[in-house]
Design a protein around this motif. Structure first.
Motif, PDB file in Angstrom:
ATOM      1  N   VAL A 120      42.363  36.694  34.938  1.00 37.98           N
ATOM      2  CA  VAL A 120      42.565  38.142  34.828  1.00 37.98           C
ATOM      3  C   VAL A 120      41.754  38.869  35.901  1.00 37.98           C
ATOM      4  CG1 VAL A 120      42.094  40.153  33.370  1.00 37.98           C
ATOM      5  CG2 VAL A 120      43.194  38.134  32.393  1.00 37.98           C
ATOM      6  N   ALA A 121      40.520  38.421  36.119  1.00 42.11           N
ATOM      7  CA  ALA A 121      39.685  39.064  37.144  1.00 42.11           C
ATOM      8  C   ALA A 121      40.311  38.936  38.528  1.00 42.11           C
ATOM      9  CB  ALA A 121      38.282  38.455  37.128  1.00 42.11           C
ATOM     10  N   ILE A 122      40.828  37.763  38.836  1.00 41.16           N
ATOM     11  CA  ILE A 122      41.483  37.568  40.138  1.00 41.16           C
ATOM     12  C   ILE A 122      42.753  38.410  40.221  1.00 41.16           C
ATOM     13  CG2 ILE A 122      42.689  35.886  41.590  1.00 41.16           C
ATOM     14  CD1 ILE A 122      40.617  33.833  40.671  1.00 41.16           C
ATOM     15  N   GLY A 123      43.484  38.501  39.118  1.00 41.11           N
ATOM     16  CA  GLY A 123      44.698  39.325  39.092  1.00 41.11           C
ATOM     17  C   GLY A 123      44.392  40.795  39.296  1.00 41.11           C
ATOM     18  N   GLY A 126      43.540  41.379  42.820  1.00 39.97           N
ATOM     19  CA  GLY A 126      44.741  41.335  43.654  1.00 39.97           C
ATOM     20  C   GLY A 126      45.522  42.630  43.585  1.00 39.97           C
ATOM     21  N   PHE A 127      45.611  43.241  42.400  1.00 46.66           N
ATOM     22  CA  PHE A 127      46.315  44.505  42.283  1.00 46.66           C
ATOM     23  C   PHE A 127      45.552  45.616  42.981  1.00 46.66           C
ATOM     24  CE2 PHE A 127      48.832  42.592  38.888  1.00 46.66           C
ATOM     25  CZ  PHE A 127      50.069  43.133  39.173  1.00 46.66           C
ATOM     26  N   MET A 128      44.234  45.539  42.944  1.00 45.39           N
ATOM     27  CA  MET A 128      43.425  46.567  43.601  1.00 45.39           C
ATOM     28  C   MET A 128      43.517  46.437  45.115  1.00 45.39           C
ATOM     29  SD  MET A 128      42.284  48.250  41.162  1.00 45.39           S
ATOM     30  CE  MET A 128      40.769  48.829  40.484  1.00 45.39           C
ATOM     31  N   GLY A 132      46.172  45.282  46.828  1.00 51.33           N
ATOM     32  CA  GLY A 132      47.548  45.362  47.324  1.00 51.33           C
ATOM     33  C   GLY A 132      47.828  46.699  47.982  1.00 51.33           C
ATOM     34  N   GLN A 133      48.982  46.790  48.691  1.00 52.12           N
ATOM     35  CA  GLN A 133      49.355  48.041  49.337  1.00 52.12           C
ATOM     36  C   GLN A 133      49.773  49.046  48.269  1.00 52.12           C
ATOM     37  OE1 GLN A 133      51.147  45.163  50.394  1.00 52.12           O
ATOM     38  NE2 GLN A 133      50.324  44.816  52.440  1.00 52.12           N
ATOM     39  N   GLY A 134      49.122  50.158  48.240  1.00 50.58           N
ATOM     40  CA  GLY A 134      49.488  51.232  47.330  1.00 50.58           C
ATOM     41  C   GLY A 134      49.020  50.976  45.908  1.00 50.58           C
ATOM     42  N   GLY A 135      48.427  49.846  45.629  1.00 50.26           N
ATOM     43  CA  GLY A 135      47.918  49.553  44.297  1.00 50.26           C
ATOM     44  C   GLY A 135      48.977  49.110  43.308  1.00 50.26           C
ATOM     45  N   ALA A 136      50.275  49.156  43.694  1.00 52.25           N
ATOM     46  CA  ALA A 136      51.326  48.797  42.742  1.00 52.25           C
ATOM     47  C   ALA A 136      51.743  47.335  42.869  1.00 52.25           C
ATOM     48  CB  ALA A 136      52.542  49.697  42.954  1.00 52.25           C
ATOM     49  N   GLU A 137      51.678  46.804  44.061  1.00 54.55           N
ATOM     50  CA  GLU A 137      52.088  45.422  44.304  1.00 54.55           C
ATOM     51  C   GLU A 137      50.858  44.536  44.459  1.00 54.55           C
ATOM     52  OE1 GLU A 137      55.179  43.938  44.719  1.00 54.55           O
ATOM     53  OE2 GLU A 137      56.035  45.798  43.950  1.00 54.55           O
TER      54      GLU A 137
END
Length: 186
Positions: free
Chosen positions: A94-97, A100-102, A104-109
């Motif tokens: 979960v921490a890695i996920g 990864g979301f933080m 990503g481009q735009g925070g959505a991907e």
């Protein structure tokens, strides 16, 4: 059975069907434990007490009940171990996920590297969990024999007896599995 099938095809399950399902599962688990305990005690009896009459080896008595209790205790112990080992792996995934979301481009991907990291952590985590469970299973593997031989419940005494013999025991159990595979496949 008809209620269960008709309820499950509608996408919902009636409470009485669910209750019946759980009662059936408990009966099946209890029956499996009973049969495994009777068969295990018969094998132990043939090896450890060969003087007893061969026709009386399959029976239900104190030895079988102790082996059933041992199986239940071991089930609880291994369930607790599994939960204790899964929680850190899940939290790390979960921490890695989240990272990864933080990132990503735009925070959505999610970032592709983060997704690969999650898969790697989960895969390595499952392998470590499996190795841990195998380690505990081998170290506690003589509890059944000790319980039968001493005619009293011996849950963790196997740990001391198997100290320093893990790899030899694992090799023996692995060889036994390899030799049983053709029988199961046939």
């Amino acid at each position: 059975f008809g209620r269960f099938m008709s309820a499950s095809t509608k996408g919902t399950m009636a409470p009485e069907a669910l209750t019946g399902f759980f009662v059936g599962e408990l009966i099946a688990i209890g029956g499996g434990l009973l049969i495994a305990s009777i068969m295990g005690a018969a094998v132990y009896r043939a090896i450890l007490r060969p003087a007893e009459a061969p026709l009386t080896r399959l029976r239900l008595g104190g030895d079988e009940l102790r082996l059933m209790m041992l199986s239940v205790i071991m089930g609880v112990v291994f369930t607790g171990l599994l939960i204790a080992m899964v929680i850190p792996v899940a939290l790390l995934g979960v921490a890695i996920g989240v990272a990864g979301f933080m990132g990503g481009q735009g925070g959505a991907e999610p970032h592709v590297g983060a997704m690969a990291g999650i898969v790697l952590v989960v895969l390595l985590g499952y392998l470590l969990i499996f190795a841990g469970l195998v380690f505990f299973a081998v170290r506690l593997s003589l509890a059944g024999v000790m319980t039968f031989a001493e005619r009293r419940l011996r849950v963790f005494e196997s740990w001391r007896l198997t100290k320093g013999r893990f790899w030899r025991l694992l090799g023996c159990y692995g060889l036994a599995v390899v030799l049983m595979l053709p029988i199961y496949m046939a």
